[in-house]
Design an enzyme around this catalytic site. Structure first.
Site: not given
Ligand code: NAP
Ligand code: F7E
Length: 367
Positions: A11-13, A155, A151, A82, A127, A181, A129
């Site tokens: 994933g991204q992180d 979490k 979600y 996740a 998160t 992020h 969220e």
């Molecule tokens: P991401 O890009 O969606 O990456 C998710 C990772 O989880 C991918 O490597 C995916 O593998 C793996 N995965 C999903 N289901 C799985 C399973 N059943 N078994 C093993 N691996 C599995 O997410 P991210 O943005 O890097 O975020 C990393 C973590 O931080 C997540 O837990 C997310 O919920 C949390 N988080 C993210 C944000 C944010 O803004 N990015 C903020 C707060 C918390 P595949 O490549 O095979 O799909």
């Molecule tokens: O939405 C609004 C949408 O999908 C942000 C995940 O990494 O961060 C992420 O979750 C906002 C929401 O991220 C569109 O309704 C408007 O209010 O980019 P998002 P998220 O839902 O905040 C948290 C911290 C995590 O933990 C999660 O894993 O943007 N929005 N228009 C839209 N969102 C999407 N996706 N697409 C639209 O067209």
């Protein structure tokens, strides 16, 4: 040499954290799932390096986790895996619960089953969220939780089970409550990346219009590359504690969109309200002036939406010495747009294929 195990390494992180930990001299092990596509874009540059190893396992499969933990015997586990898309959690709530809630329990139990609970430190990707239908702004470690999607509910279980195991079994396990992020490696259906790719495609004549949902939604957006350092810092702390990681600055989806199009050479003005709001080109390439380049589609509205996230990173600043202002919002948007302008330009014929995906996105078939 320390050994780290990362779930969600593709994933991204996971990709940024792997680079960060390898830079610190760690032996890094990542968990991957079998996929019909073999190319793992975000970590392709790491595969084959001497201190980077991959193992098949799945967070839905306890035995696979136990086997990897037993084989690797890590000093640190970063549980990043996740189903991370909030909108998708409404479509697949049970899968989301299994991976994002029970999956955390499986990791904790694997550590206990391998008798590593006194030596292995565990980071849980929690998160913002959790604050969901927010009860105060800005949000800190003492703000009450009010999860507002399948979600977030999953979490929340992950957060509490980590806290429970910390107290019940004296384990060093903690949650980073990370606010949004983003980066040039962000998944293409999260709003920021959807916008930066669309701005690049529209400016290069490959897409007509970008359809979005709630433009008023407010987020505290940081740069993923900066945030992975915090995950590591949280595990280097002298005691296990939970931390909010955020920039402390808030912007709307509309502001992100305006700025992204600006970096792509297009000035937008927004007119109308709600579903009728439109972003019209007032300056830019000749053929685009006066055209509606951004419109609102109900397809991207959520059954319940989280609209006011704003983090207070005071504790992380004070206790971890972390600087939340490393990459500003303006710099983040520019990094992503510059990357996507170059990506779209270099895709050539392949850009047409990606444009078809963009059209699906516009129509709401893939959210
Ligand atoms: P991401 O890009 O969606 O990456 C998710 C990772 O989880 C991918 O490597 C995916 O593998 C793996 N995965 C999903 N289901 C799985 C399973 N059943 N078994 C093993 N691996 C599995 O997410 P991210 O943005 O890097 O975020 C990393 C973590 O931080 C997540 O837990 C997310 O919920 C949390 N988080 C993210 C944000 C944010 O803004 N990015 C903020 C707060 C918390 P595949 O490549 O095979 O799909
Ligand atoms: O939405 C609004 C949408 O999908 C942000 C995940 O990494 O961060 C992420 O979750 C906002 C929401 O991220 C569109 O309704 C408007 O209010 O980019 P998002 P998220 O839902 O905040 C948290 C911290 C995590 O933990 C999660 O894993 O943007 N929005 N228009 C839209 N969102 C999407 N996706 N697409 C639209 O067209």
């Amino acid at each position: 040499m320390k050994t780290a195990l990362i779930t969600g390494v593709t994933g991204q992180d996971g990709s940024y954290l792997s680079e960060f930990l390898m830079g610190k001299g760690y032996d890094v092990h990542g968990i991957i799932r079998r996929s019909s596509v073999d190319f793992r874009e975000r970590i392709a540059h790491l595969e084959g390096k001497p201190h980077f190893h991959l193992h098949y396992a799945d967070l839905g499969d306890s035995m696979s986790i136990v086997k990897v933990v037993d084989k690797v015997r890590p000093d640190e586990i970063y549980n990043l895996a996740a189903q991370s898309h909030v909108q998708v959690s409404f479509d697949s709530p049970e899968f989301t619960a299994d991976v994002d809630a029970t999956g955390v329990l499986r990791v904790l139990e694997a550590v206990r089953a391998c008798h590593l609970e006194k030596t292995c430190r565990i980071y849980q990707a929690s998160t913002s969220e959790l604050y969901g239908k927010v009860e105060e702004v800005p949000q800190n470690e003492n703000t009450p939780f009010h999860p507002y999607s399948p979600y977030a509910v999953a979490k929340l279980y992950g957060f509490w089970i980590v806290k429970e195991y910390r107290e019940a079994y004296d384990m060093f396990c903690c949650s980073g409550i990370l606010f949004n992020h983003e980066s040039e490696r962000r998944g293409e259906t999260f709003v920021t990346r959807k916008i930066t790719l669309a701005a690049a495609r529209i400016s290069q004549g490959l897409q007509d219009c970008l359809y979005l949902g709630n433009l008023d939604s407010l987020r505290d957006w940081g740069y993923a590359k900066d945030y992975v350092e915090c995950m590591w810092l949280i595990l280097q702390n002298d005691k296990p504690e939970d931390f909010v990681i955020a920039t402390g600055v808030q912007h709307s989806v509309r502001e992100f969109t305006k700025l992204a199009f600006h970096h792509a050479g297009i000035e937008l003005e927004f007119e109308g309200k709600g579903i009728d709001e439109k972003g019209i080109c007032v300056k830019g390439p000749d053929g685009l002036i006066g055209k509606t380049l951004v419109a609102v589609s109900k397809d991207f509205y959520r059954p319940t939406d989280v609209v006011n996230l704003w983090g207070d990173p005071t504790k992380a600043k004070a206790k971890l010495g972390w600087n939340p202002a490393r990459t500003s919002f303006e710099e983040l948007v520019k990094i992503m747009v510059d990357h996507d302008m170059a990506k779209v330009a270099s895709e050539g014929a392949a850009a047409k294929v990606r444009m078809n995906l963009a059209e699906y996105l516009e129509k709401g078939i893939v959210k």
